[in-house]
Motif scaffolding. Structure first.
Motif, PDB file in Angstrom:
ATOM      1  N   LEU A 813       0.850  -1.192   0.000  1.00 16.79           N
ATOM      2  CA  LEU A 813       0.000   0.000   0.000  1.00 16.79           C
ATOM      3  C   LEU A 813       0.879   1.232   0.000  1.00 16.79           C
ATOM      4  CD1 LEU A 813      -2.765  -0.555   2.614  1.00 16.79           C
ATOM      5  CD2 LEU A 813      -3.083   0.203   0.282  1.00 16.79           C
ATOM      6  N   ARG A 814       0.436   2.216  -0.725  1.00 15.27           N
ATOM      7  CA  ARG A 814       1.204   3.463  -0.750  1.00 15.27           C
ATOM      8  C   ARG A 814       0.387   4.566  -0.110  1.00 15.27           C
ATOM      9  NH1 ARG A 814       6.560   2.725  -2.690  1.00 15.27           N
ATOM     10  NH2 ARG A 814       6.434   0.674  -3.603  1.00 15.27           N
ATOM     11  N   ALA A 815       1.078   5.413   0.599  1.00 13.09           N
ATOM     12  CA  ALA A 815       0.405   6.554   1.219  1.00 13.09           C
ATOM     13  C   ALA A 815       0.990   7.842   0.637  1.00 13.09           C
ATOM     14  CB  ALA A 815       0.613   6.532   2.726  1.00 13.09           C
ATOM     15  N   HIS A 816       0.175   8.828   0.534  1.00 16.50           N
ATOM     16  CA  HIS A 816       0.633  10.135   0.057  1.00 16.50           C
ATOM     17  C   HIS A 816       0.334  11.166   1.132  1.00 16.50           C
ATOM     18  CE1 HIS A 816       1.389   8.609  -3.989  1.00 16.50           C
ATOM     19  NE2 HIS A 816       0.364   7.815  -3.727  1.00 16.50           N
ATOM     20  N   LEU A 817       1.337  11.949   1.453  1.00 20.34           N
ATOM     21  CA  LEU A 817       1.169  12.951   2.501  1.00 20.34           C
ATOM     22  C   LEU A 817       1.015  14.328   1.870  1.00 20.34           C
ATOM     23  CD1 LEU A 817       3.770  12.105   5.279  1.00 20.34           C
ATOM     24  CD2 LEU A 817       1.516  11.191   4.875  1.00 20.34           C
ATOM     25  N   ARG A 818       0.093  15.076   2.399  1.00 25.49           N
ATOM     26  CA  ARG A 818       0.016  16.502   2.059  1.00 25.49           C
ATOM     27  C   ARG A 818       0.215  17.269   3.347  1.00 25.49           C
ATOM     28  NH1 ARG A 818      -3.879  15.071  -1.080  1.00 25.49           N
ATOM     29  NH2 ARG A 818      -5.509  15.610   0.384  1.00 25.49           N
ATOM     30  N   VAL A 819       1.175  18.155   3.307  1.00 24.25           N
ATOM     31  CA  VAL A 819       1.511  18.873   4.536  1.00 24.25           C
ATOM     32  C   VAL A 819       0.510  20.000   4.738  1.00 24.25           C
ATOM     33  CG1 VAL A 819       3.292  20.135   5.745  1.00 24.25           C
ATOM     34  CG2 VAL A 819       3.922  18.338   4.138  1.00 24.25           C
ATOM     35  N   LEU A 820      -0.127  20.006   5.885  1.00 22.81           N
ATOM     36  CA  LEU A 820      -1.060  21.078   6.198  1.00 22.81           C
ATOM     37  C   LEU A 820      -0.400  22.109   7.098  1.00 22.81           C
ATOM     38  CD1 LEU A 820      -4.146  18.861   7.038  1.00 22.81           C
ATOM     39  CD2 LEU A 820      -3.703  20.040   4.908  1.00 22.81           C
ATOM     40  N   GLU A 821       0.416  21.626   7.995  1.00 18.54           N
ATOM     41  CA  GLU A 821       1.015  22.490   9.018  1.00 18.54           C
ATOM     42  C   GLU A 821       2.405  21.913   9.260  1.00 18.54           C
ATOM     43  OE1 GLU A 821      -0.032  25.710  11.507  1.00 18.54           O
ATOM     44  OE2 GLU A 821      -1.678  24.424  10.839  1.00 18.54           O
ATOM     45  N   PRO A 822       3.433  22.472   8.634  1.00 18.99           N
ATOM     46  CA  PRO A 822       4.736  21.795   8.699  1.00 18.99           C
ATOM     47  C   PRO A 822       5.336  21.726  10.094  1.00 18.99           C
ATOM     48  CG  PRO A 822       4.919  23.908   7.576  1.00 18.99           C
ATOM     49  CD  PRO A 822       3.465  23.708   7.841  1.00 18.99           C
ATOM     50  N   VAL A 823       4.965  22.644  10.973  1.00 21.09           N
ATOM     51  CA  VAL A 823       5.505  22.642  12.334  1.00 21.09           C
ATOM     52  C   VAL A 823       4.341  22.418  13.283  1.00 21.09           C
ATOM     53  CG1 VAL A 823       6.803  23.949  14.037  1.00 21.09           C
ATOM     54  CG2 VAL A 823       7.244  24.296  11.606  1.00 21.09           C
ATOM     55  N   GLY A 824       4.564  21.565  14.283  1.00 23.17           N
ATOM     56  CA  GLY A 824       3.506  21.292  15.236  1.00 23.17           C
ATOM     57  C   GLY A 824       3.076  22.557  15.967  1.00 23.17           C
ATOM     58  N   ARG A 825       1.758  22.705  16.143  1.00 24.11           N
ATOM     59  CA  ARG A 825       1.276  23.914  16.807  1.00 24.11           C
ATOM     60  C   ARG A 825       1.720  23.962  18.260  1.00 24.11           C
ATOM     61  NH1 ARG A 825      -4.722  24.156  14.642  1.00 24.11           N
ATOM     62  NH2 ARG A 825      -4.019  22.080  14.101  1.00 24.11           N
ATOM     63  N   GLU A 826       1.676  22.810  18.888  1.00 19.91           N
ATOM     64  CA  GLU A 826       2.160  22.759  20.261  1.00 19.91           C
ATOM     65  C   GLU A 826       3.367  21.845  20.281  1.00 19.91           C
ATOM     66  OE1 GLU A 826      -0.936  20.293  22.398  1.00 19.91           O
ATOM     67  OE2 GLU A 826      -1.889  20.845  20.520  1.00 19.91           O
TER      68      GLU A 826
END
Lengths: 828, 167
Positions: A813-826
């Motif tokens: 299985l392949r997964a594709h990531l889309r970055v929404l928030e590159p740095v953790g908020r907390e």
């Protein structure tokens, strides 16, 4: 073994050399009070409660640390000892808040009991007591009251000695010393914290789930067996007023000793849950409506009669072994062998060749080593890890091959993380190297190219060589194949590779898979090509035996396993599917196949506790009882049947699966009248020789043989390879309804290797959208070295990742990531 | 001496036993001329002794918080198993008693209670007291299972217990 003879309170006792005075006294039936000493851990001598007087020794001695010597004369009740105990208790109680009335330990507290027996009646301490904040939540299930703590160190030493997770530690010094969680526990909750509650001799560590729900004298304990995983830990189930309020470990040295994991300790509230199904439902005009039992059973019976023998049954891990037996018998009486208890797996080899299960767990105690193949022991079978930890401490060698870093890696001699699906390559390479080291390479093994295999698996050659070296040094180790491999892309090839490795290195084989009674259900006959007792379908002796017991012979033609059954249903060849306490719509790893099967079925019957995905899609839903509510026998991975007793009444309107099957049998004109569960058990014992209460079942394992299978060509595809791993704490239909457990599970976090994180521009704690198959979920990312570069560690068992909709059919299985928030908020 | 009694002859028995009868009759005669002790209940109210044990009260501190901490010691000591307590945890927003724990539910089955007062003795906070009310009859059995709202004193000190007392 040499012995020593000593005198305690004027009585002579002979004990093996090395025994402590405390144990020698116990042997005589003399009770010495203790707080810090626990017989599953080495002595410490911290609490000073176990003082005894030894002649010719200047001061009082702590009997738990004092080794018995020849000719020693010990007094346990002399005036000096009695006075010392009073003084120790007075000291222990100086800062103790004495809030027994509001303490959950009150009534079963060793401090309370010992104070009553040995303590002073009053305290001379009039100064203000030391105060700490009360009732600190150390975890979603653990409450700490530091004022009550007497610093016996049992809990911290449990984390060091028994569990190895270091979940609790002592902080600060002297007067301010207290117990707290080190940072590691905040990151990853302990799986065994319930045990620290059980061994805490005071009310310092208490359960946040049980908190204030009952006092010991309210509870009615019944013996049970935990069915959350396949280990089958013995439990006491405490019920108060028809509600299960607590689960405790029941001592069973062969299985769980005195321990449980937290899923077992805290996974009981689902049974009390108000959302339990209470009436049958039938589908009418496309919608499910409430119905009477008569109506629902009539509908099932009519459909079964019309469709027989094109009917099948799935599930069994949540049934008792008796109910599984009745289910098999009923469907065989309809002329169908389409039975499979392994409803959550695509991999369905014949159970007579590859029966899931383990040898006796006690084999771990003497094995020279353990080789974990895709077996995440601490997540899948946590209490088995405690036994393995004990073996490793004794000097056994721990080896592992897995597509992810195991939590217990630090305790293993060598653990290799490979690319997903690469375990067979690693094992073949190890087999080749082991054979080379032993001096004779079997013909087939010469085909194995170690360098090419290592490249394919993404593992450096040095690691594999070290693994082979350790394996040769260890001798015939115990191979435990686990779920990561069974669920992997090529389980057949992995098993062949394990067999090959066994052929050159020797050693036993465990196939660890299945929860609850899964192994028992297969043993009771819920398998397409075997009869009860894992006997081949065509075995004349077994057929004759069953004909005498049943009055008819089981059908000749082998049935279909789970995947084949679903294919047949999709093709319209299987008309009715009876699902007993399983949720294939969510758990079967090929959701599209399930969807087609559902569409092709004339009638889907489900017995369930809650509205699971399968129940929502069913045509008839029958409310069943949980394992806390009915008597019977449950079989664990060893094939060890253990009795359970009902600890509460089920919701009115729900019925035990066994009763449902009996009623159904009556309606089908095949009444099977058993007076009791014991009668079913007795018949099952005769049908499946070898199945005996509390004895591991003698599984036949195939002889090791060299079987080298070619590797499948690698697919060049975009995206990260998904490594699906099932953590202990999930959010399933049952565990999500247990207080505390959803908080322990937390929200799912996917793991990415630092290289990939850098390429994607991610930081630890970043928020991403993960697309797997047709699904997409917004989750957080943990940057980790738990998987190799190019892989994505995905926790299954969370609603965010509906595995059934991934539609894996043998490929990676392949997964594709889309970055929404590159740095953790907390920042974590 | 026992032998002497058995060996009395007829006349001796008449004298000794006749004297006993006369002695008893004298007591009866004396009471005949005393005022009667019967109380014309319910028209007339009986006098209740100081340590009389009647219906239970769950008492409050002067600040209105409940004394009961839901420890269930009364439950375990009760010889007729008349008490049911279900505890819960105080939260900062919902503080019912002092400490961490309070009784979410408290029931006494007055049909079972034998008014021995053990619960009052066992109570570590002085929450439960036996009051002076004895008129507990009802037509329905269910009405005799006293719930927490019935047992709780309406205002601190209503039961007669000093609300400022610690225990």
């Amino acid at each position: 073994m040499s012995t020593v003879t000593l005198t305690i309170d004027g009585r002579t006792v002979t004990v093996p050399k090395g025994t402590t005075v405390y144990h020698a006294a116990r042997q005589l039936g003399i009770e010495i009070p203790v707080f810090c000493y626990h017989d599953r851990m080495p002595p410490l001598g911290a609490c000073r409660m176990c003082f005894v007087q030894v002649e010719k020794m200047p001061r009082l001695q702590t009997s738990c640390t004092l080794e018995a010597q020849e000719g020693m004369v010990v007094w346990t009740e002399s005036a000096e000892v009695v006075e010392a105990r009073r003084a120790i208790l007075e000291f222990l109680l100086i800062n103790h808040p004495l809030d027994c009335p509001i303490c959950d330990k009150g009534g079963e507290c060793p401090l309370q009991d010992n104070t009553f027996k040995y303590g002073p009646g009053a305290s001379r301490f009039v100064e203000p007591k030391r105060h700490f904040p009360k009732a600190i939540r150390l975890s979603p299930v653990l409450t700490l009251d530091r004022e009550r703590c007497i610093l016996c160190w049992r809990c911290t030493r449990f984390g060091e000695v028994v569990a190895g997770d270091h979940a609790l530690k002592g902080h600060d010094r002297g007067y301010r010393t207290h117990i707290d969680t080190p940072p590691v526990t905040l990151e990853r909750p302990s799986k065994f914290i319930g045990n620290t509650i059980a061994i805490c001799p005071v009310g310092a560590l208490t359960s946040a789930v049980y908190r204030f729900r009952a006092r010991p004298w309210d509870n009615r304990p019944t013996p049970g067996v935990c069915t959350h995983c396949g280990v089958g830990c013995a439990t006491w189930v405490d019920a108060r007023g028809g509600e299960v309020v607590r689960v405790r470990a029941r001592e069973k040295p062969e299985v769980n000793d005195i321990w449980l994991c937290d899923l077992g300790f805290f996974g009981y509230d689902y049974t009390n849950h108000p959302e339990r199904l209470k009436v049958p439902y039938v589908r009418e005009g496309g919608v499910l409506r409430e119905a009477t039992w008569d109506e629902a059973l009539e509908r099932v019976a009519r459909a079964l009669v019309r469709a027989a023998p094109r009917v099948g049954a799935l599930g069994g891990e949540r049934l008792t072994v008796e109910e599984a037996y009745l289910l098999g018998r009923l469907f065989r009486s309809l002329g169908s062998n389409h039975l499979d208890a392994r409803a959550d797996s695509r991999f369905a080899p014949s159970p007579r060749d590859w029966a899931w299960g383990a040898g006796p767990f006690e084999a771990l105690d003497t094995a020279p080593g353990v080789f974990l193949v895709g077996c995440d022991l601490s997540e899948d079978y946590p209490v088995l890890w405690l036994r393995l930890k004990r073996a490793l401490d004794r000097g056994a060698v721990g080896l592992a091959v897995a597509p992810k870093r195991l939590e217990v890696d630090g305790y293993l001699r060598c653990a290799v993380v490979h690319g997903y699906g690469g375990e067979a390559d690693v094992l073949y390479a190890v087999a080749r190297l082991v054979a080379e080291r032993k001096g004779s390479v079997p013909g087939l093994l010469r085909e194995v190219d170690v360098d090419a295999s290592c490249r394919r698996a993404g593992v450096p050659r040095e690691a594999v060589e070290y693994l082979a070296q350790c394996l040769v040094a260890a001798g015939p180790v115990l191979f435990a194949v686990g779920r990561l491999s069974w669920d992997g892309p090529e389980p057949e090839r992995t098993l062949a590779a394990v067999q090959t490795l066994r052929a050159v290195s020797g050693g036993d084989l465990w196939l660890l898979r299945g929860k609850g009674n899964a192994v028992g259900a297969v043993l009771a006959g819920l398998a397409p090509d075997t009869l009860p007792g894992l006997v081949p379908l065509e075995d004349p002796g077994a057929r004759e035996r069953l004909r005498r017991l049943w009055g008819f012979e089981p059908p000749q033609a082998p049935g279909l396993g789970t995947p084949a059954m679903l294919e047949a249903a999709a093709a319209g060849e299987l008309r009715v599917l009876y699902v007993a306490g399983a949720d294939p719509a969510r758990d079967f790893p090929d959701g599209s196949l399930w969807q087609r099967a559902r569409a092709g079925l004339e009638l889907l019957v489900v017995t369930e506790l809650f509205w699971t995905e399968t129940a929502r899609q069913a045509d008839v839903v029958l409310p069943a009882l949980s394992s806390f509510e009915r008597p019977g026998t449950v079989v664990n991975l060893e094939g060890r049947p253990q009795r359970i007793a009902p600890s509460r009444m089920g919701p009115p309107g729900a019925r035990a699966d066994g009763d449902i099957l009996q009623l159904l049998g009556e309606r089908l004109g095949r009444p099977v009248d058993y007076g009791s569960v014991e009668a079913v058990w007795e018949e099952l014992r005769r049908a499946a020789p070898g199945l005996e209460l509390d004895r591991p079942y003698p599984f036949n394992r195939p002889q090791p043989e060299v079987d080298v299978r070619p590797a499948r060509p690698l697919e060049a595809e975009e995206g990260l390879v998904v490594v699906p791993a099932s953590p202990l704490f999930r959010k399933g239909e049952m565990s999500a309804r247990c207080r505390g457990l959803p908080d322990l599970a937390g929200s799912p976090v996917v793991g990415v290797h630092a290289q990939d994180a850098a390429a994607l521009g991610l930081m630890d704690g970043a928020e991403v959208e993960v697309d797997v198959g047709a699904t997409s979920a917004r989750v957080r990312v943990a940057v980790t070295d738990a998987v190799l570069p190019g892989h994505l560690l995905v926790p299954v068992g969370f609603p965010e990742f509906p595995r059934a909709r991934w539609a894996a059919s043998g490929r990676l299985l392949r997964a594709h990531l889309r970055v929404l928030e590159p740095v953790g908020r907390e920042s974590r | 001496m026992g032998g002497a009694v058995r060996n009395r002859n007829g006349w001796q028995r008449v004298v000794v036993e006749g004297a006993a009868i006369l002695k008893g009759m004298a007591v009866t005669l004396r009471h005949l001329f005393r005022p009667p002790v019967t109380v014309q209940y319910p028209e007339e109210r009986p006098r209740i002794a100081g340590r009389f044990k009647g219906r239970h009260w769950l008492t409050l501190y002067a600040d209105g918080t409940e004394r009961c901490v839901g420890c269930e010691l009364c439950v375990i000591v009760c010889p007729s198993q008349a008490i049911y307590v279900k505890a819960a945890e105080n939260t900062p927003d919902h503080r019912v008693s002092r400490g961490e724990r309070y009784a979410e539910d408290f029931q006494i089955n007055m049909l079972r209670c034998i008014f021995c007062g053990f619960c009052e003795e066992a109570c570590p906070t002085g929450a439960i007291v036996l009051g002076r009310d004895f008129e507990l009859a009802d037509y329905r059995r269910e009405a005799l299972i006293y719930t927490k709202s019935m047992l709780q004193e309406p205002y601190p000190g209503a039961s007669g217990r000093d609300p400022n007392r610690e225990v």
